[in-house]
Design a protein around this motif. Structure first.
Motif, PDB file in Angstrom:
ATOM      1  N   ALA A 271       0.834  -1.206   0.000  1.00 50.55           N
ATOM      2  CA  ALA A 271       0.000   0.000   0.000  1.00 50.55           C
ATOM      3  C   ALA A 271       0.869   1.256   0.000  1.00 50.55           C
ATOM      4  O   ALA A 271       0.589   2.227  -0.725  1.00 50.55           O
ATOM      5  CB  ALA A 271      -0.929  -0.007   1.210  1.00 50.55           C
ATOM      6  N   LEU A 272       1.929   1.257   0.794  1.00 47.67           N
ATOM      7  CA  LEU A 272       2.838   2.407   0.834  1.00 47.67           C
ATOM      8  C   LEU A 272       3.503   2.619  -0.523  1.00 47.67           C
ATOM      9  O   LEU A 272       3.621   3.764  -1.002  1.00 47.67           O
ATOM     10  CB  LEU A 272       3.904   2.192   1.909  1.00 47.67           C
ATOM     11  N   ALA A 273       3.933   1.516  -1.150  1.00 48.88           N
ATOM     12  CA  ALA A 273       4.592   1.616  -2.454  1.00 48.88           C
ATOM     13  C   ALA A 273       3.630   2.152  -3.513  1.00 48.88           C
ATOM     14  O   ALA A 273       4.013   2.964  -4.371  1.00 48.88           O
ATOM     15  CB  ALA A 273       5.142   0.253  -2.877  1.00 48.88           C
ATOM     16  N   LEU A 274       2.384   1.720  -3.468  1.00 51.64           N
ATOM     17  CA  LEU A 274       1.389   2.196  -4.437  1.00 51.64           C
ATOM     18  C   LEU A 274       1.148   3.696  -4.275  1.00 51.64           C
ATOM     19  O   LEU A 274       1.119   4.444  -5.266  1.00 51.64           O
ATOM     20  CB  LEU A 274       0.083   1.431  -4.264  1.00 51.64           C
TER      21      LEU A 274
ATOM     22  N   PHE B 230       3.195   5.818  -2.964  1.00 49.05           N
ATOM     23  CA  PHE B 230       4.437   6.491  -3.372  1.00 49.05           C
ATOM     24  C   PHE B 230       4.478   6.676  -4.890  1.00 49.05           C
ATOM     25  O   PHE B 230       4.753   7.773  -5.391  1.00 49.05           O
ATOM     26  CB  PHE B 230       5.639   5.674  -2.895  1.00 49.05           C
ATOM     27  N   LEU B 231       4.203   5.607  -5.628  1.00 49.94           N
ATOM     28  CA  LEU B 231       4.263   5.681  -7.096  1.00 49.94           C
ATOM     29  C   LEU B 231       3.190   6.610  -7.646  1.00 49.94           C
ATOM     30  O   LEU B 231       3.442   7.395  -8.574  1.00 49.94           O
ATOM     31  CB  LEU B 231       4.110   4.284  -7.691  1.00 49.94           C
ATOM     32  N   LEU B 232       1.993   6.553  -7.092  1.00 50.76           N
ATOM     33  CA  LEU B 232       0.907   7.411  -7.579  1.00 50.76           C
ATOM     34  C   LEU B 232       1.186   8.881  -7.270  1.00 50.76           C
ATOM     35  O   LEU B 232       0.883   9.763  -8.082  1.00 50.76           O
ATOM     36  CB  LEU B 232      -0.420   6.981  -6.958  1.00 50.76           C
ATOM     37  N   LYS B 233       1.762   9.160  -6.101  1.00 51.09           N
ATOM     38  CA  LYS B 233       2.094  10.543  -5.759  1.00 51.09           C
ATOM     39  C   LYS B 233       3.184  11.076  -6.680  1.00 51.09           C
ATOM     40  O   LYS B 233       3.119  12.227  -7.138  1.00 51.09           O
ATOM     41  CB  LYS B 233       2.551  10.620  -4.297  1.00 51.09           C
ATOM     42  N   CYS B 234       4.199  10.261  -6.954  1.00 54.78           N
ATOM     43  CA  CYS B 234       5.242  10.673  -7.912  1.00 54.78           C
ATOM     44  C   CYS B 234       4.634  10.972  -9.272  1.00 54.78           C
ATOM     45  O   CYS B 234       4.926  11.998  -9.901  1.00 54.78           O
ATOM     46  CB  CYS B 234       6.301   9.578  -8.044  1.00 54.78           C
ATOM     47  N   LEU B 235       3.770  10.068  -9.734  1.00 56.02           N
ATOM     48  CA  LEU B 235       3.138  10.246 -11.048  1.00 56.02           C
ATOM     49  C   LEU B 235       2.280  11.493 -11.069  1.00 56.02           C
ATOM     50  O   LEU B 235       2.318  12.268 -12.041  1.00 56.02           O
ATOM     51  CB  LEU B 235       2.305   9.006 -11.377  1.00 56.02           C
ATOM     52  N   ALA B 236       1.505  11.724 -10.012  1.00 58.68           N
ATOM     53  CA  ALA B 236       0.642  12.896  -9.958  1.00 58.68           C
ATOM     54  C   ALA B 236       1.458  14.184  -9.959  1.00 58.68           C
ATOM     55  O   ALA B 236       1.092  15.166 -10.624  1.00 58.68           O
ATOM     56  CB  ALA B 236      -0.243  12.830  -8.720  1.00 58.68           C
ATOM     57  N   SER B 237       2.562  14.210  -9.235  1.00 61.07           N
ATOM     58  CA  SER B 237       3.413  15.408  -9.198  1.00 61.07           C
ATOM     59  C   SER B 237       4.045  15.666 -10.553  1.00 61.07           C
ATOM     60  O   SER B 237       4.106  16.812 -11.021  1.00 61.07           O
ATOM     61  CB  SER B 237       4.499  15.239  -8.132  1.00 61.07           C
TER      62      SER B 237
ATOM     63  N   LEU C 283       6.688  12.158   0.198  1.00 56.70           N
ATOM     64  CA  LEU C 283       7.326  11.043  -0.503  1.00 56.70           C
ATOM     65  C   LEU C 283       8.482  10.466   0.315  1.00 56.70           C
ATOM     66  O   LEU C 283       8.701   9.253   0.345  1.00 56.70           O
ATOM     67  CB  LEU C 283       7.818  11.496  -1.873  1.00 56.70           C
ATOM     68  N   GLY C 284       9.236  11.343   0.988  1.00 55.11           N
ATOM     69  CA  GLY C 284      10.344  10.865   1.814  1.00 55.11           C
ATOM     70  C   GLY C 284       9.862  10.037   2.989  1.00 55.11           C
ATOM     71  O   GLY C 284      10.476   9.024   3.344  1.00 55.11           O
ATOM     72  N   ALA C 285       8.740  10.457   3.586  1.00 60.28           N
ATOM     73  CA  ALA C 285       8.170   9.675   4.690  1.00 60.28           C
ATOM     74  C   ALA C 285       7.737   8.298   4.206  1.00 60.28           C
ATOM     75  O   ALA C 285       7.963   7.284   4.887  1.00 60.28           O
ATOM     76  CB  ALA C 285       6.995  10.427   5.299  1.00 60.28           C
ATOM     77  N   LEU C 286       7.117   8.250   3.036  1.00 61.29           N
ATOM     78  CA  LEU C 286       6.718   6.964   2.470  1.00 61.29           C
ATOM     79  C   LEU C 286       7.930   6.090   2.171  1.00 61.29           C
ATOM     80  O   LEU C 286       7.954   4.895   2.486  1.00 61.29           O
ATOM     81  CB  LEU C 286       5.909   7.186   1.197  1.00 61.29           C
ATOM     82  N   LEU C 287       8.948   6.704   1.563  1.00 57.56           N
ATOM     83  CA  LEU C 287      10.144   5.952   1.191  1.00 57.56           C
ATOM     84  C   LEU C 287      10.837   5.383   2.426  1.00 57.56           C
ATOM     85  O   LEU C 287      11.293   4.229   2.416  1.00 57.56           O
ATOM     86  CB  LEU C 287      11.097   6.853   0.405  1.00 57.56           C
ATOM     87  N   GLY C 288      10.922   6.180   3.486  1.00 56.47           N
ATOM     88  CA  GLY C 288      11.549   5.692   4.712  1.00 56.47           C
ATOM     89  C   GLY C 288      10.825   4.484   5.270  1.00 56.47           C
ATOM     90  O   GLY C 288      11.460   3.505   5.699  1.00 56.47           O
ATOM     91  N   GLN C 289       9.496   4.523   5.261  1.00 53.98           N
ATOM     92  CA  GLN C 289       8.731   3.386   5.784  1.00 53.98           C
ATOM     93  C   GLN C 289       8.832   2.162   4.871  1.00 53.98           C
ATOM     94  O   GLN C 289       8.896   1.029   5.345  1.00 53.98           O
ATOM     95  CB  GLN C 289       7.272   3.800   5.938  1.00 53.98           C
TER      96      GLN C 289
END
Length: 583
Positions: free
Chosen positions: A315-318, A320-327, A346-352
């Motif tokens: 769920a975190l990875a999804l 993360f990818l959707l937020k990157c794509l949206a930005s 994004l950094g908080a997601l990546l850390g987790q």
């Protein structure tokens, strides 16, 4: 803003003398700027939330990115916002120059920001964020705070360095007010807008950010609080592991910035009209928002849900990818804003995510997902935005925990060092680089542009015809009269340079033409070249003297390397005296 308005009156001239001679009065001026920045930050935040509440039916305490589901019909707000931006683009289409932001203003223009540019950047960012596009309001905050400071400073006709400090104070004050974090705002000003941390700038900048935060709190503005606390004691091995996380964040940050620039370039190559791009971009954001509303807006609500939310790695990875794509889609298709808060999220997601993967390895040292989220948040934001102290203090002011702040500082320094080594730009300076600028930080290099070959050259240098004989040259230009002579043909065009000593040292026939000894026929300076480009030309050519010629190769003057480097050293010394407030 008209020149008549900015022209100093007698009262303004007296005020300017006071602000130049009294540090206390300048600090009071910065406090006034901070109050104005706090008001503007509160207004912008409230207006953006009003837009989102109206378009998406939010409650008072709701955040758009924190919603679990958005009715599809509500998502038509995204192309609607793109339509409003299209109208703005059409209104300003005759304005060929790109709007100046606070970083560019302080680096190249001595802190001068046209009022029109402040309104344009702030308005476009407000519309973009208000309709739900995946951009933050931080660009609007910084532009509004820095813009009002620039306007006041220009009205008072402040000297260049004072104006740059005031612009930094205004921008940092607005950021501090938005986050409820005065130290974060102050170091945002030092590291990102002013580009230096000096004794002369500490008091006015800190005073401005404190005034802004108090003003915003008094107005009841809701700051972008990051509700998280460190959950375990930290050992030496944690520093090493989180330093590696910082390096990973640097790589991800570089990739994200390159993806945004690639998207922008790809959209331009489609020949899609500029006004139509945000409409198309808004339409493309709809399926992303249907998959996860967490990808919309800056990400404040989603950050609170995901930090410590014990979501699965998938769920975190999804998200993360959707937020990157949206930005990438939002910025690539013309929505205005920045990646400040998006990079935090994004950094908080990546850390987790990385912590979850690490914990799958048997027997490893356990890591806290919350700590990793805080470290990743700051490290990725440093990679994209810059400012390791800014992001470290943001974590300190959010958690009030010096232990996790020390680890965060380690990770942010690693991230910053790798980005500087392998990339060299923050997101704002990278976009300026793509436009052909040479800015790597907000340090003042505008004086280097203003110091051109035309301004430094010696006019009417000694010239001669290329057909002049050696003997006639020796009679016309005896030793000691000049060290070099420029050759000018009968059409008045530059034909090379002849060192006087070389003619007198020549042992050949005295009737030969001096053109045989001519050098640097194809190495010249144009009158608008900056001092940096001029020094580079001297380094590449190895010449001591170079001619300055126009587009038709007609001689305008001449420059010597010795004089150019002396002027450069003098200007560096002068700028350092201004920077540190010395007489």
């Amino acid at each position: 803003m008209s020149e008549r308005f900015l022209r100093p009156t007698g009262i303004v001239s007296a005020a300017r003398r006071i602000f130049r001679s009294s540090e206390a009065s300048f600090i009071l001026l910065a406090v006034g700027v901070g109050i104005a920045a706090g008001l503007l930050a509160a207004m912008l935040g409230a207006t953006a939330h009003f837009f989102q509440s109206t378009l998406y039916g939010l409650q008072v305490d709701d955040r758009l990115s924190g919603l679990a589901h958005i009715p599809p019909v509500r998502l038509l707000a995204l192309p609607l916002g793109g339509l409003v931006l299209a109208g703005i683009v059409l209104l300003v289409r005759n304005h060929k120059r790109t709007a100046i932001d606070v970083v560019e203003a302080n680096a190249l223009h001595g802190g001068r920001i046209p009022f029109r540019d402040t309104m344009l950047v702030s308005g476009q960012t407000l519309v973009s964020n208000g309709c739900g596009a995946s951009v933050g309001l931080e660009a609007a905050y910084a532009q509004a705070g820095g813009g009002i400071a620039s306007l006041i400073g220009q009205w008072l006709n402040l000297r260049r360095n004072d104006l740059r400090v005031l612009v930094g104070a205004g921008a940092g004050a607005a950021i501090g007010a938005a986050f409820g974090a005065p130290l974060t705002g102050a170091f945002y000003a030092f590291e990102i807008v002013i580009g230096a941390y000096t004794p002369a700038s500490i008091a006015p900048v800190v005073a401005a950010t404190l005034a802004a935060v108090v003003t915003a709190r008094t107005l009841g503005a809701t700051p972008y609080l990051i509700a998280a606390t460190s959950s375990q004691s930290l050992a030496t091995v944690d520093y090493l592991l989180y330093a590696v996380l910082g390096l990973v964040c640097a790589v991800v940050g570089i990739a994200l910035m390159r993806l945004v620039s690639f998207a922008e370039a790809s959209v331009r190559r489609t020949k899609l009209p500029e006004w139509a791009r945000p409409i198309v971009g808004g339409t493309l954001l709809i399926p992303i928002a249907l998959a996860s509303p967490h990808a919309l807006s800056a990400g404040h609500g989603a950050l609170h849900l995901t930090i410590g939310g014990e979501l699965a790695i998938g769920a975190l990875a999804l998200i993360f990818l959707l937020k990157c794509l949206a930005s990438v889609v939002s910025l690539g298709f013309g929505f205005r804003g920045g990646l400040f808060f998006a990079s935090l999220f994004l950094g908080a997601l990546l850390g987790q995510i990385l912590t979850g993967l690490w914990m799958l390895i048997p027997g490893v040292v356990p890591l806290s997902p919350v700590d990793a989220a805080l470290v990743g948040m700051a490290a990725l934001a440093v990679a994209v935005v810059g400012g390791p102290m800014t992001m470290s203090l943001l974590v300190l002011e959010a958690t009030h925990d010096f232990g996790i702040t020390a680890v965060v500082l380690t990770a942010t320094l690693c991230s910053s060092a790798l980005v500087r080594e392998r990339f060299g730009y923050s997101f704002s300076t990278w976009r300026l680089h793509l436009r052909g600028e040479v800015i790597r930080s907000a340090r003042d290099i505008g004086w280097m542009r203003s110091l051109t070959a035309r301004k430094m050259m010696r006019a009417a240098p000694a010239t001669a015809l290329p057909t002049l004989s050696m003997s006639d040259f020796r009679q016309q230009f005896p030793l000691g009269s000049t060290s070099r002579v420029l050759l000018q043909d009968r059409s008045g065009l530059y034909a090379g340079l002849v060192p006087t000593a070389a003619v007198f040292a020549d042992l050949g026939s005295a009737e030969r033409a001096i053109s045989e000894l001519a050098i640097l026929q194809n190495v010249v300076l144009s009158p608008e070249m900056s001092i940096a480009s001029i020094m580079e030309a001297f380094d590449v050519s190895g010449a001591d003297d170079l001619a300055v010629v126009d587009e038709d190769r007609r001689i305008l003057g001449m420059l010597t390397e010795k004089y150019v480097r002396k002027r450069y050293a003098d200007e560096i010394d002068r700028s350092q005296r201004d920077l540190y407030g010395e007489n």
